[in-house]
Design a protein around this motif. Structure first.
Motif, short mmCIF file in Angstrom:
data_model
loop_
_atom_site.label_atom_id
_atom_site.label_comp_id
_atom_site.label_asym_id
_atom_site.label_seq_id
_atom_site.Cartn_x
_atom_site.Cartn_y
_atom_site.Cartn_z
N GLN A 20 101.47 13.19 -54.79
CA GLN A 20 101.86 14.07 -53.69
C GLN A 20 100.76 14.16 -52.64
O GLN A 20 101.03 14.06 -51.43
CB GLN A 20 102.17 15.44 -54.29
N ALA A 21 99.53 14.32 -53.12
CA ALA A 21 98.39 14.40 -52.19
C ALA A 21 98.22 13.09 -51.42
O ALA A 21 98.02 13.08 -50.20
CB ALA A 21 97.12 14.73 -52.95
N ALA A 22 98.34 11.97 -52.14
CA ALA A 22 98.20 10.67 -51.49
C ALA A 22 99.26 10.50 -50.41
O ALA A 22 98.97 10.06 -49.29
CB ALA A 22 98.32 9.56 -52.53
N ARG A 23 100.47 10.88 -50.72
CA ARG A 23 101.57 10.75 -49.76
C ARG A 23 101.33 11.61 -48.54
O ARG A 23 101.53 11.17 -47.40
CB ARG A 23 102.86 11.18 -50.46
N ALA A 24 100.85 12.83 -48.77
CA ALA A 24 100.59 13.74 -47.66
C ALA A 24 99.51 13.17 -46.74
O ALA A 24 99.63 13.22 -45.52
CB ALA A 24 100.19 15.12 -48.18
N LEU A 25 98.46 12.63 -47.34
CA LEU A 25 97.39 12.04 -46.55
C LEU A 25 97.91 10.87 -45.73
O LEU A 25 97.59 10.73 -44.55
CB LEU A 25 96.25 11.57 -47.47
N LEU A 26 98.73 10.04 -46.36
CA LEU A 26 99.30 8.90 -45.66
C LEU A 26 100.13 9.34 -44.46
O LEU A 26 99.95 8.86 -43.34
CB LEU A 26 100.17 8.07 -46.61
N VAL A 27 101.02 10.28 -44.70
CA VAL A 27 101.92 10.74 -43.64
C VAL A 27 101.13 11.40 -42.52
O VAL A 27 101.39 11.16 -41.34
CB VAL A 27 102.96 11.71 -44.22
N ASP A 28 100.16 12.24 -42.89
CA ASP A 28 99.44 13.01 -41.87
C ASP A 28 98.43 12.17 -41.10
O ASP A 28 98.27 12.36 -39.89
CB ASP A 28 98.70 14.19 -42.53
N SER A 29 97.75 11.27 -41.79
CA SER A 29 96.60 10.63 -41.13
C SER A 29 96.54 9.12 -41.29
O SER A 29 95.53 8.52 -40.93
CB SER A 29 95.30 11.24 -41.66
#
Lengths: 241, 241
Positions: A20-29
């Motif tokens: 989930q964290a990896a995905r959020a980082l990808l999407v955001d930045s």
DNA sequence: CGGTTTCAGTGAACGGTGTTTACGCAAGTC
DNA sequence: GACTTGCGTAAACACCGTTCACTGAAACCG
């Protein structure tokens, strides 16, 4: 209740949080922001701890790709299910639109999966997801007029191999069709269509049309019209089934 | 002789070496190997020295992209010049083949330029190079039968803008044509063709066809046949000029 | 229950990266 | 000859992926 031990539950939970964290980082930045340390920071742990879950940063990114493809498959299936008309060409159109919509809504994910140099000579992930969904649909169009003679002879062997794959996908969906329905000519046109779909969506997502297109949707639609025509669907033709 | 001062000559020489080293690293070991320190190491200097030539690592990569595109343009022009038959459709075919050949011969370069998130909403670099070359050729095909009514009305405005660009490119090559020859219908089909060309080459270079294609060339050729047909070239038709 | 094994997580370290800063020093200028 | 310009350096900073020895709690077992 949960027959899994406490440790296993915690581990599964942590792994979920990592993805989930990896995905959020990808999407955001973007892709470059998906670092082990950044993920660890989000979870309140240290970077080396992630090596208990993934062998390397690369393995984690690969897992991320798989997750993304699974999500896209889910989205495509959902959009297909929402298309309730019995007409097959409408269903195909729905899946194509779903693919474009998903790519535009998830540009970072699209770019990651697209640009990740996967197992060499392996199949394209998007292609697999999409074609295994569209294949059965197109196969069910009984009255396409393609004959095997249209396709270059040098491609016969490869196409026959792909024919097997598609027929497998079709039969997994319950239906079975003969190779006279899903013939080489039809498969050939399906691949040609995939090339166009892929090309358009990639160009649009990356903002790379050779000139500024203020609204690419009508371009996509008219391409779809032409594609469906070639595959053997005709505008006025119900082709219900 | 050289009216440039000694310092300027040395600077130009060093800059050349930087580009050359960066290119070699890209070709040999891929995008991630193009680091400032690795480049500096090749030149026998230290990394911060490179900041006298480029503002950042990113700027250097951008320069690298531009160099690559210039090289590709050169290769395409050369291949076009080698096609000495007067037939325009042969010339178009030659440029298309040249694009594919170049991409396959320079996969790392292709991947870099393709995957680099350039100035947002800017034009695609490959597209610019290719279309400014193919545009004049296609424009010179007098007897294409397309009419503006074929293209979606929503695209008219964008296509007219692109029409200006292409006509500019044409006139830069000496010829001038009216907008009745390079009409919207023709431009529309050119873009559709670019989508297919781009899609096929990207899929092939990245090894991402949905199934293993043992020899993609006949597939490319037959796609080309169909594209040229659509644009308005006919097999038996000399279209010399 | 007590001893032992398993294993998620830590802290320190290594070598790599882009980038900034202060500084030396040769080339060009007046 | 004094002064300015500018290429290159060394040191430092903050990141990065990865390894390794380690702690401490959970799980297992006799």
């Amino acid at each position: 209740m949960t027959e899994a031990t406490r440790r296993e539950r915690l581990r599964a939970e942590t792994e979920r949080e990592i993805r989930q964290a990896a995905r959020a980082l990808l999407v955001d930045s973007g892709r470059d922001a998906v670092t082990l340390r950044a993920i660890a920071r989000k979870l309140g742990i240290t970077a080396p701890a992630l090596y208990r879950y993934y062998d390397s940063h690369d393995a984690l990114l690969r897992q991320l790709c798989d997750d993304i493809c699974a999500d896209m498959a889910e989205a495509l299936y959902a959009d297909l299910a929402a298309e309730t008309s019995g007409q097959v060409n409408c269903k195909v159109r729905a899946v194509c639109h779903a693919f474009r919509r998903w790519a535009l809504a998830h540009p970072q994910e699209f770019a990651l999966v697209f640009a990740s140099p996967r197992d060499p000579l392996g199949a394209d992930q998007f292609g697999s997801v999409f074609l295994q969904l569209a294949g059965p649909l197109i196969a069910s169009n009984q009255d396409a007029k393609h004959v095997d003679e249209e396709v270059p002879a040098a491609l016969h062997e490869d196409l026959v191999r792909f024919q097997q794959v598609l027929m497998g996908a079709v039969s997994e969906h319950g239906v079975t069709v003969g190779d006279d329905v899903l013939n080489l000519g039809k498969i050939y046109h399906v691949i040609q269509s995939w090339v166009r779909l892929y090309g358009h969506v990639a160009l649009e997502v990356f903002g790379r049309f050779p000139f500024a297109v203020s609204n690419p949707e009508p371009m996509f639609d008219s391409m779809l019209d032409q594609m469906l025509e070639e595959i053997g669907f005709h505008e006025d033709d119900p082709t219900a089934r």
